[in-house]
Scaffold this active site. Structure first.
Site, PDB file in Angstrom:
ATOM      1  NE  ARG A   1     -22.358-112.520 -74.979  1.00  0.00           N
ATOM      2  CZ  ARG A   1     -23.352-112.641 -75.866  1.00  0.00           C
ATOM      3  NH1 ARG A   1     -24.060-111.583 -76.195  1.00  0.00           N
ATOM      4  NH2 ARG A   1     -23.639-113.819 -76.399  1.00  0.00           N
TER       5      ARG A   1
ATOM      6  CG  MET B   1     -31.187-114.834 -74.987  1.00  0.00           C
ATOM      7  SD  MET B   1     -29.893-115.660 -75.930  1.00  0.00           S
ATOM      8  CE  MET B   1     -28.531-114.567 -75.673  1.00  0.00           C
TER       9      MET B   1
ATOM     10  CG  ASP C   1     -28.800-107.078 -79.227  1.00  0.00           C
ATOM     11  OD1 ASP C   1     -27.583-107.277 -79.302  1.00  0.00           O
ATOM     12  OD2 ASP C   1     -29.449-107.256 -78.179  1.00  0.00           O
TER      13      ASP C   1
ATOM     14  CG  HIS D   1     -33.343-107.542 -70.313  1.00  0.00           C
ATOM     15  ND1 HIS D   1     -32.166-107.805 -69.656  1.00  0.00           N
ATOM     16  CD2 HIS D   1     -33.239-108.144 -71.528  1.00  0.00           C
ATOM     17  CE1 HIS D   1     -31.384-108.536 -70.425  1.00  0.00           C
ATOM     18  NE2 HIS D   1     -31.997-108.751 -71.568  1.00  0.00           N
TER      19      HIS D   1
END
Ligand code: PAF
Length: 299
Positions: A194, A37, A157, A44
Site C-alpha cells: 500500500r 495478495m 500483520d 514478500h
C-alpha cells in the site's frame, strides 16, 4: 504454463495445482507456502527466502481476496501488477505461482463463515469488522489446496499471524506456521504494497510511525505503563505527520490480551490513516533476562 526464460510454473486452477502438489507425487519433497495478495516487495521476498531455506518446493499464491475487504475499503484500488509479480517471484526462486481468479476461488457461496475468537476483537479487527473472517476463509482454502508443510507469514500483520497460529493449532491444520520479521525501508517505514498509494508528502512523513513506536518501546523498557505509552506514541505520530490515528495499542502477544507482568512477549501496534491509505506497523518486545528487548527486524 512455464514463463519463458525462467522455470517458474504459473498455475491458475485449483484442480491443476492440487494435481501438481499431490502428496503421492511429491513424495518426500517438502512444500513451503507463501500466501500473498501480490504487488510484491522485499517483505514478500523475505518470506520466499525463508521458505527456500527450509523446503524443497516453494509455492506462492497471488490473490487479492475480496472476502477480507469491507465496504468502502480499497479492494478496487489495491495495487496489482501480474507481470512484475511473476518476474520478482521468479528471480526470488519461487517454483510455483498460484494465481487464481475470484471465480475460481469463490464459484459459489454457501454462506458458511469462519469466525475468529477474541484475538480479532481489537486492533484491526475493531476497525475492519469481518476482515479476519475473510482472511481465515481464504487461508483455509489455500491450505487445503496447497497442503503445505510450512507456511510463511510476516510479522507486519502481527494480528493476522497470531490469529492464524491459533486457527492452525485449534483446528489441527497440517501446516506449520513460520513467523518472518518485518522488512523496512532505510528510513524505517515498514514495507507494504500500500505504500505506493501514499502521496509524496505522506511518504516523507510516514517514517514518523516507526520512530514513534521506537519511542514507545524505549518508554516501556524504562518502566512506563501501556496507557501512557499509547498516548505518547499517538501524540508523536500526530505531531510529526498528517496521519490520523486509528489505534495505538499495547498488548500481550500473541494472545492479544492486556499486558501483565507474566507477558513474555508484548506488542506495540498502530494503524494510521493518510488520505487514501491506511498503514499498520508494530514492534514486538520479548523478555530477556528480566527486561524487555525489541525483537529484530530485517533491514
Ligand atoms: O497478508 C496477506 O497478504 C493476506 O491477508 C493473505 C494472508 C495473503 C490472505 O489473503
Amino acid at each position: 504454463m512455464v514463463i519463458e526464460s525462467t522455470s517458474i510454473e504459473v498455475i491458475e486452477t485449483i484442480e491443476e495445482l492440487q494435481q501438481r502438489l499431490n502428496r503421492n507425487e511429491r513424495k518426500n519433497a517438502t512444500v513451503g507456502f507463501v500466501p500473498t495478495m501480490g504487488f510484491l516487495h522485499e517483505g514478500h521476498l523475505s518470506l520466499v527466502k525463508h521458505a527456500k531455506e527450509q523446503n524443497d518446493i516453494v509455492v506462492m499464491s497471488i490473490f487479492v481476496n475480496p472476502a477480507q475487504f469491507g465496504p468502502g475499503e480499497d479492494f478496487e484500488s489495491y495495487p496489482r501488477d501480474r507481470e512484475r509479480d511473476l518476474r520478482l517471484a521468479s528471480s526470488a526462486g519461487v517454483d510455483i505461482v498460484f494465481i487464481p481468479s475470484v471465480e475460481e476461488m469463490y464459484p459459489s457461496d454457501g454462506g458458511i463463515r469462519i469466525l475468529p475468537g477474541v484475538q480479532a476483537n481489537m486492533l484491526c479487527g475493531a476497525s475492519r469488522p469481518g476482515h479476519f473472517d475473510g482472511v481465515l476463509k481464504v487461508v483455509l482454502k489455500l491450505f487445503n489446496i496447497v497442503d503445505p508443510d510450512r507456511s510463511y507469514f510476516g510479522l507486519k500483520d502481527a494480528q493476522q499471524l497470531a490469529i492464524i497460529e491459533t486457527f492452525v493449532r485449534d483446528f489441527n491444520l497440517r501446516t506449520a506456521i513460520v513467523r518472518v520479521p518485518i522488512v523496512r525501508e532505510e528510513d524505517g517505514l515498514a514495507k507494504s504494497s500500500r505504500n505506493v498509494n501514499l502521496t509524496a508528502a505522506e511518504r516523507s512523513e510516514a517514517p514518523a510511525i516507526y520512530r514513534a513506536l521506537q519511542i514507545g518501546s524505549d518508554l516501556f523498557a524504562s518502566g512506563f505503563d501501556p496507557e501512557t505509552i499509547e498516548q505518547r506514541v499517538g501524540e508523536s505520530i500526530v505531531s510529526n505527520s498528517s496521519g490520523t490515528i486509528d489505534y495505538v495499542k499495547m498488548l500481550s502477544y500473541p494472545d492479544l490480551g492486556p499486558v501483565t507482568q507474566h507477558s513474555s512477549e508484548v506488542i506495540l501496534a498502530c494503524a494510521v490513516k493518510f488520505s487514501t491509505t491506511r498503514l499498520i506497523d508494530n514492534i514486538i518486545m520479548s523478555t530477556k533476562d528480566g527486561t524487555y528487548v525489541q525483537n529484530d527486524d530485517e533491514q
